[in-house]
Design a protein around this motif. Structure first.
Motif, PDB file in Angstrom:
ATOM      1  N   ALA A 192      50.169  35.305  24.739  1.00  0.00           N
ATOM      2  CA  ALA A 192      49.017  34.414  24.915  1.00  0.00           C
ATOM      3  C   ALA A 192      47.917  35.161  25.661  1.00  0.00           C
ATOM      4  O   ALA A 192      48.183  36.080  26.449  1.00  0.00           O
ATOM      5  N   TYR A 193      46.684  34.764  25.360  1.00  0.00           N
ATOM      6  CA  TYR A 193      45.518  35.311  26.054  1.00  0.00           C
ATOM      7  C   TYR A 193      44.775  34.177  26.731  1.00  0.00           C
ATOM      8  O   TYR A 193      44.740  33.042  26.239  1.00  0.00           O
ATOM      9  N   VAL A 194      44.113  34.508  27.817  1.00  0.00           N
ATOM     10  CA  VAL A 194      43.091  33.632  28.371  1.00  0.00           C
ATOM     11  C   VAL A 194      41.863  34.509  28.578  1.00  0.00           C
ATOM     12  O   VAL A 194      41.965  35.636  29.073  1.00  0.00           O
ATOM     13  N   GLY A 195      40.730  33.991  28.139  1.00  0.00           N
ATOM     14  CA  GLY A 195      39.541  34.828  28.179  1.00  0.00           C
ATOM     15  C   GLY A 195      38.290  34.051  28.503  1.00  0.00           C
ATOM     16  O   GLY A 195      38.292  32.804  28.546  1.00  0.00           O
ATOM     17  N   TYR A 196      37.231  34.784  28.748  1.00  0.00           N
ATOM     18  CA  TYR A 196      35.946  34.165  29.010  1.00  0.00           C
ATOM     19  C   TYR A 196      34.896  34.870  28.157  1.00  0.00           C
ATOM     20  O   TYR A 196      34.876  36.106  28.069  1.00  0.00           O
ATOM     21  N   GLY A 197      34.035  34.090  27.535  1.00  0.00           N
ATOM     22  CA  GLY A 197      33.004  34.654  26.671  1.00  0.00           C
ATOM     23  C   GLY A 197      31.618  34.355  27.207  1.00  0.00           C
ATOM     24  O   GLY A 197      31.332  33.241  27.645  1.00  0.00           O
ATOM     25  N   ILE A 198      30.768  35.369  27.190  1.00  0.00           N
ATOM     26  CA  ILE A 198      29.379  35.224  27.626  1.00  0.00           C
ATOM     27  C   ILE A 198      28.494  35.432  26.403  1.00  0.00           C
ATOM     28  O   ILE A 198      28.555  36.485  25.755  1.00  0.00           O
ATOM     29  N   ALA A 199      27.694  34.417  26.093  1.00  0.00           N
ATOM     30  CA  ALA A 199      26.902  34.445  24.864  1.00  0.00           C
ATOM     31  C   ALA A 199      25.599  35.213  25.074  1.00  0.00           C
ATOM     32  O   ALA A 199      24.963  35.124  26.132  1.00  0.00           O
ATOM     33  N   PHE A 200      25.228  35.976  24.048  1.00  0.00           N
ATOM     34  CA  PHE A 200      23.940  36.663  24.025  1.00  0.00           C
ATOM     35  C   PHE A 200      23.250  36.305  22.711  1.00  0.00           C
ATOM     36  O   PHE A 200      23.893  36.316  21.659  1.00  0.00           O
ATOM     37  N   PRO A 201      21.972  35.978  22.796  1.00  0.00           N
ATOM     38  CA  PRO A 201      21.281  35.631  21.563  1.00  0.00           C
ATOM     39  C   PRO A 201      21.231  36.850  20.649  1.00  0.00           C
ATOM     40  O   PRO A 201      21.120  37.967  21.129  1.00  0.00           O
ATOM     41  N   GLU A 202      21.279  36.667  19.351  1.00  0.00           N
ATOM     42  CA  GLU A 202      21.450  35.365  18.710  1.00  0.00           C
ATOM     43  C   GLU A 202      22.815  35.292  18.056  1.00  0.00           C
ATOM     44  O   GLU A 202      23.186  34.272  17.520  1.00  0.00           O
ATOM     45  N   HIS A 203      23.557  36.393  18.101  1.00  0.00           N
ATOM     46  CA  HIS A 203      24.811  36.435  17.347  1.00  0.00           C
ATOM     47  C   HIS A 203      26.006  36.903  18.168  1.00  0.00           C
ATOM     48  O   HIS A 203      27.107  36.957  17.630  1.00  0.00           O
ATOM     49  N   ASN A 204      25.806  37.255  19.412  1.00  0.00           N
ATOM     50  CA  ASN A 204      26.835  38.042  20.102  1.00  0.00           C
ATOM     51  C   ASN A 204      27.526  37.288  21.234  1.00  0.00           C
ATOM     52  O   ASN A 204      26.908  36.490  21.941  1.00  0.00           O
ATOM     53  N   LEU A 205      28.796  37.579  21.376  1.00  0.00           N
ATOM     54  CA  LEU A 205      29.586  37.014  22.459  1.00  0.00           C
ATOM     55  C   LEU A 205      30.349  38.148  23.130  1.00  0.00           C
ATOM     56  O   LEU A 205      31.148  38.846  22.490  1.00  0.00           O
ATOM     57  N   LEU A 206      30.086  38.372  24.405  1.00  0.00           N
ATOM     58  CA  LEU A 206      30.836  39.356  25.193  1.00  0.00           C
ATOM     59  C   LEU A 206      32.103  38.676  25.698  1.00  0.00           C
ATOM     60  O   LEU A 206      32.031  37.582  26.255  1.00  0.00           O
ATOM     61  N   VAL A 207      33.237  39.319  25.482  1.00  0.00           N
ATOM     62  CA  VAL A 207      34.517  38.682  25.790  1.00  0.00           C
ATOM     63  C   VAL A 207      35.318  39.548  26.758  1.00  0.00           C
ATOM     64  O   VAL A 207      35.429  40.763  26.569  1.00  0.00           O
ATOM     65  N   VAL A 208      35.835  38.930  27.805  1.00  0.00           N
ATOM     66  CA  VAL A 208      36.838  39.584  28.654  1.00  0.00           C
ATOM     67  C   VAL A 208      38.101  38.727  28.586  1.00  0.00           C
ATOM     68  O   VAL A 208      38.010  37.495  28.491  1.00  0.00           O
TER      69      VAL A 208
END
Lengths: 190, 524
Positions: free
Chosen positions: A55-71
């Motif tokens: 299992a994973y738990v993660g956090y995503g930070i959105a950047f316009p207009e198409h991108n999601l940074l994920v840790v």
């Protein structure tokens, strides 16, 4: 008491959904993600460890207009192949990964490609050479994949993904495999 | 991947560049509305870029040499103010097509044109079974030599990068293009297992080099120019950046008159050239009895202002050194701005750069279990967060400092006990390091500059479990003879401590001194 808690939880959830859906905003927002995974190992590594669950738990930070940074982090446990029996053998990974997703659309159905990389903390206990050997390794992790996010509401999303992974382990036995994940995301509307 | 097919890839890139130049000649005449021929009796090849600041454009005024040549003057249509430039919009399929061409040319040359002594060696004979084997086996580190890994691969990556960059994608998106182009090649373009070091050097090194040649080709090409000036600017732009030239060709922008991008001309731009000699102790045994003296010619380019940089590579530096002795390409370094935050405007700035280092001073090596080389090498692609400061001590004089650390995604340093059959005599691995730079800087020159680079590298490839602690310390003194000419001395030492699991540890230090004259070739 239980019923009151249940009603309160439903009310809060409905409130979130209603307030979120009332806004005409992007679906691509920051989010917490929880995934379960199944991995089919490949190559020489799979001759001993056939598959993995985790299992994973993660956090995503959105950047316009198409991108999601994920840790993300989590836990992944490899399973011995049927017919391979080593007493007390185990192979467990704790991934510490960072990467991103490129979403092709910003709508209810959001297909994407993803790339993750980072480090795996590998805890293994093997007696493959006849004696018990416990050790901890730190190895590089590399993964590409495709996925689909389905926004059930402005707050909750369903996520499915298929990845190809080439995790470093040993030169002749890299932890390669195809991984399939299914998860939920809790979205934070801006 | 081996050296031979890297050569094929380089040859493929060169062939593409030549093809593009030739087609640009033809197409320039075909895409404009009218072509006027006039004769010129001038017989001088005047090449330096003529720089005017009227409309802040750089025009390359080249006149063909002698022999009653004909200059082609292109009469362009009037400016099209409403025109949306090609690079202002994304063109995925054109970029994907260019990636396919860039993959196909070197692959096809190896597959069908190159003669193989043993056909079994043909690495281009890929099939579904080799693809599945590569997918199953995953990454490894290859045995390519230093030049192939640290120079040829970044160049090919720069072409991949520009397939995105010249088709409307920004720096970060285009980095994904170079990484993807490289991964496709590694997994599906050859029979060898995919090499992780190739992927880093091609993908990240390619983004580094790719953005620099993108900006330099944009600087050279002038969308408002016409006539022979325009033709030559397009030719030079294509030579600097073949993929962008090709894209301008297929988009019709080679012959179109339209606005230049606002960022085209950087605030500061300086190119210097220096010539001199360098002496270095090859053995590194502290006895200093085996020196090598050689001529050294260096070219350095400074683009933009590091204190004002906003976009990736809106400020960068690029340096190249050519030695009279082998290896001739002895230095290739660059540092480009990625991110930055002003702590105090024009004084203190927290910045993150993408650095690329290539120092090849291996003067000879022997194959065996003893010391296998003389000289040193160091290569890396790294992220470099640092605090950049400037303290003014005069009207045009300041002390500039930079203090930071490096995160090396891939670095290379000699291995004393290992030579791969394909020619690799060094270790790969990630690392961390520290950087210090202090300079007394005038309007144009650093009068005194002190630099230190320290790093720890952990080997990931075979033979595994070696560790290297490396250092480079240098002091530069430059005395201006005129406003554009200096005499300089650069002295320093490179030393390293290498630890091996199953072999004795090794310590080496290599002092060096360089004496040179330097001139400013272009100063904006």
């Amino acid at each position: 008491m239980k019923r009151s808690f249940g009603l309160a939880a439903v009310a809060v959830l409905c409130g979130c959904l209603v307030s979120a859906s009332a806004q005409e905003e992007s679906f691509l927002n920051n989010r917490i993600m929880v995934d379960v995974l199944y991995k089919r190992n490949l190559g020489n590594f799979s001759s001993v460890w056939s598959n993995a669950l985790g299992a994973y738990v993660g956090y995503g930070i959105a950047f316009p207009e198409h991108n999601l940074l994920v840790v993300r982090t989590g836990v992944v446990s490899n399973s011995l192949r049927d017919g391979v029996s080593y007493e007390g053998a185990s192979s467990t990974l704790i991934p510490v990964h960072i990467g991103g997703r490129y979403y092709f659309a910003n709508a209810t159905w959001m297909p994407y490609v993803s790339f993750m990389n980072g480090l795996n903390l590998v805890f293994e206990n093997t007696n493959l050479e006849g004696d018990q050997k416990s050790r901890t390794l730190v190895k590089y992790a590399w993964e590409v994949g495709v996925g689909l996010t389905v926004n059930l509401s402005r707050v909750i999303a369903l996520d499915a993904r298929a990845n190809y992974q080439s995790y470093f382990y040993q030169t002749d036995a890299m932890m390669t495999g195809f991984e399939y994940t299914l998860g939920l995301a809790w979205i934070f509307p801006v | 991947m081996n050296q031979t097919h890297a050569t094929a890839r380089a040859a493929g890139g060169l062939a593409l560049a030549l093809l593009l130049v030739l087609t640009s000649f033809v197409a320039s005449g075909q895409t404009v509305s009218s072509v006027v021929f006039k004769h010129s009796g001038r017989s001088v090849l005047s090449s330096p870029a003529q720089i005017s600041d009227g409309r802040r454009h750089v025009s390359t005024a080249l006149t063909l040499a002698g022999r009653s040549s004909s200059n082609v003057v292109l009469a362009l249509p009037p400016g099209e103010e409403d025109y949306v430039p090609w690079e202002a919009q994304k063109h995925f399929w054109v970029g994907a097509g260019e990636i396919a061409i860039l993959e196909f040319i070197p692959w096809a040359m190896a597959r069908w044109i190159r003669h193989w002594e043993d056909p079994a060696d043909n690495w281009a004979k890929v099939s579904s079974s080799t693809w599945w084997r590569n997918i199953s086996m995953g990454w490894e580190y290859d045995g390519d030599n230093f030049v192939t890994n640290n120079f040829s691969h970044p160049y090919h990556g720069a072409l991949f990068f520009n397939a995105g960059r010249a088709n409307g994608y920004d720096f970060w998106e285009s980095t994904a293009w170079s990484l993807t182009g490289s991964a496709l090649w590694e997994y599906f373009g050859e029979t060898f297992r995919p090499a992780f070091n190739d992927w880093i050097y091609t993908g990240v090194g390619g983004a580094n080099l790719g953005e620099m040649i993108y900006r330099l080709s944009t600087l050279v090409t002038d969308n408002r120019a016409s006539g022979s000036e325009r033709v030559w600017s397009e030719i030079f732009g294509t030579l600097i950046n073949p993929v962008r030239g090709f894209t301008r060709l297929v988009s019709g922008e080679m012959g179109r008159n339209f606005e230049n991008p606002a960022w085209r001309t950087p605030e500061d731009f300086l190119i210097t050239f220096d010539a001199g000699t360098r002496v270095m102790d090859k053995n590194g045994d502290k006895e200093f009895r085996d020196k090598e003296l050689e001529g050294l010619f260096a070219f350095d380019l400074y683009y933009g202002n590091a204190f004002k940089a906003r976009e990736p590579f809106s400020s960068f530096s690029l340096g190249m050194g050519i030695a009279s002795n082998e290896p001739h390409l002895t230095r290739l370094i660059s540092s480009g701005h990625l991110l930055g935050w002003d702590l105090e405007r024009n004084k203190h700035r927290l910045a993150v750069n993408l650095d690329f280092n290539y120092h090849n001073l291996i003067k000879d090596f022997r194959q065996g279990i003893d010391s296998t080389y003389r000289g040193y090498l160091f290569g890396e692609a790294s992220i470099h967060p640092h605090l950049l400061s400037r303290f003014r001590i005069g009207e045009q004089t300041s002390i500039v400092t930079s203090l930071g650390f490096s995160l090396a995604m891939m670095a290379a340093t000699p291995n004393d006990y290992y030579i791969d059959v394909e020619g690799r005599l060094y270790d790969f691995g990630p690392g961390i390091g520290s950087n210090l730079f202090v300079a007394l800087r005038g309007e144009k020159w650093d009068y005194v500059a002190l630099r230190y680079r320290g790093g720890w590298l952990w080997t990931q490839t075979e033979p595994s479990d070696s560790k290297h602690h490396i250092h480079v310390l240098g002091l530069l003194l430059q005395y201006p003879l005129t406003s554009f000419f200096v005499f300089g001395v650069d002295a320093g030492v490179y030393w390293r401590e290498s630890s091996y699991e199953n072999f004795p540890d090794v310590y080496r230090d290599h002092p060096f001194v360089r004496v040179f004259f330097k001139t400013a070739v272009i100063d904006l």
